[in-house]
Design a protein around this motif. Sequence first.
Motif, PDB file in Angstrom:
ATOM      1  N   SER A   9       2.391   4.365   4.330  1.00  0.00           N
ATOM      2  CA  SER A   9       1.880   2.911   4.188  1.00  0.00           C
ATOM      3  C   SER A   9       3.205   2.119   3.786  1.00  0.00           C
ATOM      4  O   SER A   9       3.514   1.166   4.467  1.00  0.00           O
ATOM      5  CB  SER A   9       1.017   2.803   3.048  1.00  0.00           C
ATOM      6  OG  SER A   9      -0.179   3.268   3.199  1.00  0.00           O
ATOM      7  N   TYR A  49      -3.885  -2.343  -0.661  1.00  0.00           N
ATOM      8  CA  TYR A  49      -4.402  -1.096  -0.377  1.00  0.00           C
ATOM      9  C   TYR A  49      -3.743   0.087  -1.413  1.00  0.00           C
ATOM     10  O   TYR A  49      -4.648   0.808  -1.711  1.00  0.00           O
ATOM     11  CB  TYR A  49      -4.477  -0.510   1.326  1.00  0.00           C
ATOM     12  CG  TYR A  49      -5.049   0.850   1.181  1.00  0.00           C
ATOM     13  CD1 TYR A  49      -6.473   1.062   1.456  1.00  0.00           C
ATOM     14  CD2 TYR A  49      -4.245   1.879   1.525  1.00  0.00           C
ATOM     15  CE1 TYR A  49      -6.863   2.535   1.574  1.00  0.00           C
ATOM     16  CE2 TYR A  49      -4.549   3.097   1.872  1.00  0.00           C
ATOM     17  CZ  TYR A  49      -5.961   3.355   1.600  1.00  0.00           C
ATOM     18  OH  TYR A  49      -6.302   4.703   1.982  1.00  0.00           O
ATOM     19  N   ARG A  52      -4.985  -0.509  -4.657  1.00  0.00           N
ATOM     20  CA  ARG A  52      -6.400  -0.112  -5.149  1.00  0.00           C
ATOM     21  C   ARG A  52      -6.432   1.506  -5.208  1.00  0.00           C
ATOM     22  O   ARG A  52      -7.342   1.931  -6.059  1.00  0.00           O
ATOM     23  CB  ARG A  52      -7.214  -0.751  -4.234  1.00  0.00           C
ATOM     24  CG  ARG A  52      -7.300  -2.217  -4.176  1.00  0.00           C
ATOM     25  CD  ARG A  52      -8.429  -2.760  -3.581  1.00  0.00           C
ATOM     26  NE  ARG A  52      -9.627  -2.222  -4.139  1.00  0.00           N
ATOM     27  CZ  ARG A  52     -10.821  -2.234  -3.452  1.00  0.00           C
ATOM     28  NH1 ARG A  52     -10.873  -2.547  -2.308  1.00  0.00           N
ATOM     29  NH2 ARG A  52     -11.726  -1.587  -4.245  1.00  0.00           N
ATOM     30  N   SER A  53      -5.517   2.090  -4.445  1.00  0.00           N
ATOM     31  CA  SER A  53      -5.519   3.610  -4.411  1.00  0.00           C
ATOM     32  C   SER A  53      -5.073   4.123  -5.499  1.00  0.00           C
ATOM     33  O   SER A  53      -4.281   3.848  -6.267  1.00  0.00           O
ATOM     34  CB  SER A  53      -5.330   4.091  -3.126  1.00  0.00           C
ATOM     35  OG  SER A  53      -4.120   3.915  -2.710  1.00  0.00           O
TER      36      SER A  53
END
Length: 53
Positions: A9, A49, A52-53
């Motif tokens: 990412s 993302y 949140r993870s």
Amino acid sequence: MPDSAELLSLHVVVEFVVMAAIVALLVPLDAAIPFLPLAVALAFLVVLYLARS
């Protein structure tokens, strides 16, 4: 140590930022304007993302 999904990412975010910078520098501004918000939005989505993870 970050896992492979986080590294991927991060790589995608850096790639979009670098490509947006190259497009902004090499292409006339009138043609580059539609692509810059897309690159920023994609980078923002990846950061959200990751948060949140």
